[in-house]
Design a protein around this motif. Sequence first.
Motif, PDB file in Angstrom:
ATOM      1  N   ALA A 154      42.220  47.692  42.878  1.00  0.00           N
ATOM      2  CA  ALA A 154      42.247  46.377  43.538  1.00  0.00           C
ATOM      3  C   ALA A 154      41.524  45.325  42.711  1.00  0.00           C
ATOM      4  CB  ALA A 154      41.621  46.488  44.929  1.00  0.00           C
ATOM      5  N   MET A 155      40.369  45.675  42.145  1.00  0.00           N
ATOM      6  CA  MET A 155      39.614  44.718  41.350  1.00  0.00           C
ATOM      7  C   MET A 155      40.338  44.368  40.055  1.00  0.00           C
ATOM      8  SD  MET A 155      37.135  44.079  43.326  1.00  0.00           S
ATOM      9  CE  MET A 155      36.022  43.093  42.346  1.00  0.00           C
ATOM     10  N   MET A 156      40.967  45.351  39.418  1.00  0.00           N
ATOM     11  CA  MET A 156      41.727  45.066  38.211  1.00  0.00           C
ATOM     12  C   MET A 156      42.935  44.192  38.518  1.00  0.00           C
ATOM     13  SD  MET A 156      42.250  45.180  35.039  1.00  0.00           S
ATOM     14  CE  MET A 156      41.022  46.328  34.422  1.00  0.00           C
ATOM     15  N   ALA A 157      43.619  44.493  39.632  1.00  0.00           N
ATOM     16  CA  ALA A 157      44.772  43.685  40.020  1.00  0.00           C
ATOM     17  C   ALA A 157      44.356  42.241  40.300  1.00  0.00           C
ATOM     18  CB  ALA A 157      45.444  44.289  41.256  1.00  0.00           C
ATOM     19  N   LEU A 158      43.223  42.077  40.981  1.00  0.00           N
ATOM     20  CA  LEU A 158      42.724  40.729  41.272  1.00  0.00           C
ATOM     21  C   LEU A 158      42.390  39.989  39.984  1.00  0.00           C
ATOM     22  CD1 LEU A 158      41.676  38.619  43.314  1.00  0.00           C
ATOM     23  CD2 LEU A 158      39.470  39.804  43.261  1.00  0.00           C
TER      24      LEU A 158
END
Length: 282
Positions: A154-158
């Motif tokens: 999720a953090m990488m996608a964000l």
Amino acid sequence: MSLSPEILVGYLRKEYKSAASHRVFLFWLQLLVALPGAISVITIDETLTYFLTIGAVVLLVIWWLAYSRYQRTRDAAETARRTALLVGGLGYKMSADETLAFRAKMTISEEEAEASIKADYYNTRIPAGPARLAEMLHESAFYTAALQKISAFAMMALFVVLVVAFAAVAFAALPYVEHATALIIMRIFLALMVFWMSTDVLGACLAHRSAAAEIERVKTRLQIARKDNYPLHDVMMIMGDYNAAVGSAPEVVPWAYDLSAPKLNRMWDEYIANVHQVVVHA
């Protein structure tokens, strides 16, 4: 009044939920702290710049207070988790002094903890002892590793989505604006990039991945310990390393558990049923 395993589960669930809420608040607060810097790029009004500076300082103080609150809540959640494992796993009875110290560290009331009790939070029926503690550790590690992996994704996608969005807007506007306007757009872009780096989105992604890898190693060690019928000293060493890995890991992203719980519950129930079936046949 002594603390039962059930009330300790209530404490840890509520404290972790509170910590997650504080993390989200800190994220948006950091955005507000960065906005005065971005706005100052496009304004030449000295009065407005003066008030933006004051506003940034005030927001920074609020952020520091909110971060301190988050840290206290996270520490309380970690304490509740460790205590729940020891009391529920080994049947450990807390002394009056330790009970008092525990209550003093919590940030929620006992009534709130009671409302968060979940009877089947740890799905084990083994009697109190090293084997029960090990199974509780394994269950906790199973869910935590999965949630850390989800959080890393999720953090990488964000990070990727926002960087691409900012870059697309900035560079798409270049052919259609004057040189001075283009410079302003680039400055705004750089100011926003400072925000994203200040929130350490990329760093959090790497920390989530590192925590997931370390917790996976804990799961492997617990599987090896099962072959020797869970020696107490081995289980306690593994628990210490697991506590260190979880304590140093970033907070799991909000809603990760709610969205993945049905699948993770099915996988764990199937796994633990198979393990017990093998033990019975052995």
